[in-house]
Design an enzyme around this catalytic site. Structure first.
Site, mmCIF file in Angstrom:
data_model
loop_
_atom_site.group_PDB
_atom_site.id
_atom_site.type_symbol
_atom_site.label_atom_id
_atom_site.label_comp_id
_atom_site.label_asym_id
_atom_site.label_seq_id
_atom_site.Cartn_x
_atom_site.Cartn_y
_atom_site.Cartn_z
ATOM 1 N N THR A 1 0.908 -1.280 0.116
ATOM 2 C CA THR A 1 0.007 -0.027 0.131
ATOM 3 C C THR A 1 1.037 1.216 0.075
ATOM 4 O O THR A 1 1.138 1.670 -1.039
ATOM 5 C CB THR A 1 -0.891 0.184 1.240
ATOM 6 O OG1 THR A 1 -0.204 -0.144 2.570
ATOM 7 C CG2 THR A 1 -2.156 -1.045 1.020
ATOM 8 N N THR B 1 2.735 -8.382 11.603
ATOM 9 C CA THR B 1 2.734 -7.004 10.952
ATOM 10 C C THR B 1 1.337 -7.001 10.216
ATOM 11 O O THR B 1 0.587 -7.907 10.264
ATOM 12 C CB THR B 1 3.854 -7.079 10.104
ATOM 13 O OG1 THR B 1 3.890 -5.828 9.416
ATOM 14 C CG2 THR B 1 4.022 -7.951 8.932
ATOM 15 N N GLU C 1 6.821 5.040 6.625
ATOM 16 C CA GLU C 1 6.387 6.062 5.955
ATOM 17 C C GLU C 1 7.086 7.348 6.304
ATOM 18 O O GLU C 1 6.661 8.072 7.093
ATOM 19 C CB GLU C 1 4.843 6.201 6.447
ATOM 20 C CG GLU C 1 3.938 5.116 5.753
ATOM 21 C CD GLU C 1 2.413 5.103 6.127
ATOM 22 O OE1 GLU C 1 1.515 4.385 5.512
ATOM 23 O OE2 GLU C 1 2.114 5.858 7.299
ATOM 24 N N LYS D 1 4.082 -7.060 4.011
ATOM 25 C CA LYS D 1 4.210 -5.468 3.662
ATOM 26 C C LYS D 1 3.668 -4.739 5.045
ATOM 27 O O LYS D 1 3.321 -5.199 5.818
ATOM 28 C CB LYS D 1 2.825 -5.452 2.589
ATOM 29 C CG LYS D 1 1.369 -5.727 3.244
ATOM 30 C CD LYS D 1 0.679 -4.624 3.910
ATOM 31 C CE LYS D 1 0.426 -3.543 3.056
ATOM 32 N NZ LYS D 1 -0.173 -2.255 4.041
ATOM 33 N N ASN E 1 -0.310 10.338 5.708
ATOM 34 C CA ASN E 1 -1.426 9.719 6.370
ATOM 35 C C ASN E 1 -2.634 10.689 6.249
ATOM 36 O O ASN E 1 -3.874 10.403 6.473
ATOM 37 C CB ASN E 1 -1.064 9.277 7.778
ATOM 38 C CG ASN E 1 -0.674 7.815 7.518
ATOM 39 O OD1 ASN E 1 -1.215 6.899 7.516
ATOM 40 N ND2 ASN E 1 0.907 8.065 7.824
ATOM 41 N N THR F 1 -7.183 9.202 -0.480
ATOM 42 C CA THR F 1 -6.895 9.775 -1.922
ATOM 43 C C THR F 1 -5.504 9.495 -2.633
ATOM 44 O O THR F 1 -5.594 10.051 -3.713
ATOM 45 C CB THR F 1 -7.237 11.433 -1.841
ATOM 46 O OG1 THR F 1 -6.320 11.848 -0.936
ATOM 47 C CG2 THR F 1 -8.861 11.535 -1.345
#
Length: 392
Positions: A148, A186, A263, A175, A387, A392
């Site tokens: 993702t 995870t 991230e 992932k 985040n 979107t």
């Protein structure tokens, strides 16, 4: 004795396992639906999230008490969580469709999903994707299909040669980058092996998950879909000590990859907790430190603010005493049983340690024998950016 050899290929490296992915249109020109298939019925064990709102695919697996399978259907961009009984029916319909449309026989199929919560699956798109499945060994496609916000695929494989000359292989993909505070594993991890594992398969998975995925945190949020699957077709050799060691190497490698890809994360930090009342309290303190926003932002700023560390320990609810506590940034002692060792020279040395990509913070509570190492990362501007507009 045994020998562990790193090999290439991830899941595809293990004899009898096949996998691939297709582009269904959920992502912008990337793989988003995949599968894992075994030409032999496998024993399967798994650990699932402790989030009370478990996603529909997890509920389907638990409801049917699946212990043997040869097929996993995987998708990204949609978690199929908080979708009620209709979400479970969607899983059943898609798995039934896969049984009718895959090129080989499927037994007790399992589905695993990741993505946005609270949206029904687009079954038409998923069915079209299933029709495109090719019977192949393509670890790259399947590892990308489960991503993702990950910036790269996470994959690993080993071959283990035993003392008697027999051998087995293990391969895995995972992932995860955000929404990582595993209370089991995870976000998604799939491990396959041909080891002829004995009845302690579930016990070994749980034990190793506790010191790998359960020891990491990116942001303190536990997903609705966290899953770690272990499948074996029992075609190879087996030794319990060897398997436990290679499973540990496999899951810790993937866990650290997730932290490094957190991230926008720039640093991987080990919180080495010693001298706690017991292991449970050491684990609780370690997780509190890896989850603390103030600690994480200090790590991002490379600021050796040991007061935030001490405060987090004190707020953890665990037994502690400031006259017994010591805090060190690797070999630089900054607080010692009530005495502050933090002049400008010490601060500069500690700050240099924090400039490294990976480092260790050691906290000895001086209370008992409890020990645990928890792993965390910094919290950067990029995490907020990703985040803030995840849907979107």
């Amino acid at each position: 004795m045994f020998k562990i050899i790193p090999i290439k290929g991830g899941i595809s490296a293990v004899d009898g396992f096949y996998s691939s992915g297709v582009k269904a249109g959920f992502k912008n020109d990337d793989y988003d639906v995949g599968y894992i298939y075994s030409d032999t019925i496998c024993d399967v064990v798994y650990t699932f999230t402790t989030n009370k709102f478990q996603a529909a695919p997890l509920k389907h697996t638990l409801r049917n008490n699946i212990t043997k399978t040869n097929f996993l259907l995987l998708n990204s961009k949609n978690a199929n969580a908080l979708t009620g009984e209709e979400g479970i029916k969607d899983v059943e319909e898609l798995l039934s469709f896969a049984k009718d449309n895959f090129k080989n026989d499927i037994t007790n199929p399992i589905m695993s999903s990741t993505g946005v919560i609270g949206v029904r699956l687009d079954k038409d798109k998923l069915k079209e994707a299933i029709k495109k499945f090719e019977f192949e060994k393509n670890n790259e496609k399947v590892s990308r299909a489960i991503m993702t916000t990950d910036s790269y695929p996470k994959t690993v494989a080993f071959e283990v040669v035993l003392e008697d000359g027999s051998s087995f292989k293990i391969g895995a993909i995972a992932k995860g980058a955000g929404m990582i505070n595993p209370a089991m594993a995870t976000m998604l991890c799939f491990v396959v092996t041909d080891a002829n594992i004995s009845d302690d398969m579930k016990e070994l998975l749980k034990e190793v998950v506790d010191i790998s995925f359960n020891a990491i945190s990116v942001d303190g949020d536990t997903s609705t879909n966290d899953s770690c699957f272990l499948l074996t077709n029992r075609k190879g050799g087996y030794d319990k000590d060897a398997f436990k060691e290679v499973l540990k190497l496999t899951l810790q490698k993937l866990a650290f990859d997730i932290l490094k890809d957190g991230e926008g994360a720039n640093k991987l930090v080990a919180f080495d907790i010693k001298g706690a009342k017991n292991k449970q309290e050491a684990q609780k303190i370690g997780k509190a430190l890896s989850n603390s926003l103030l600690v994480k932002t200090a790590i991002f700023g490379e600021d050796p603010n040991w007061g935030r560390i001490a405060s987090t320990i004190g707020a953890s609810g665990c037994e502690c005493d400031e006259t017994k506590l010591t805090i060190s940034f690797e070999d630089i002692l900054v607080y010692n049983k009530g005495e502050i060792y933090f002049d400008s020279e010490t601060e500069n040395k500690a700050a240099k340690i924090m400039q490294k990509d990976e480092f260790r913070i050691i906290c000895d509570l001086g209370i008992g024998q409890g020990e645990f190492i928890s792993y965390g990362c910094d919290l950067s501007y990029e995490y907020v950016k990703i985040n803030a507009d995840y849907r979107t």
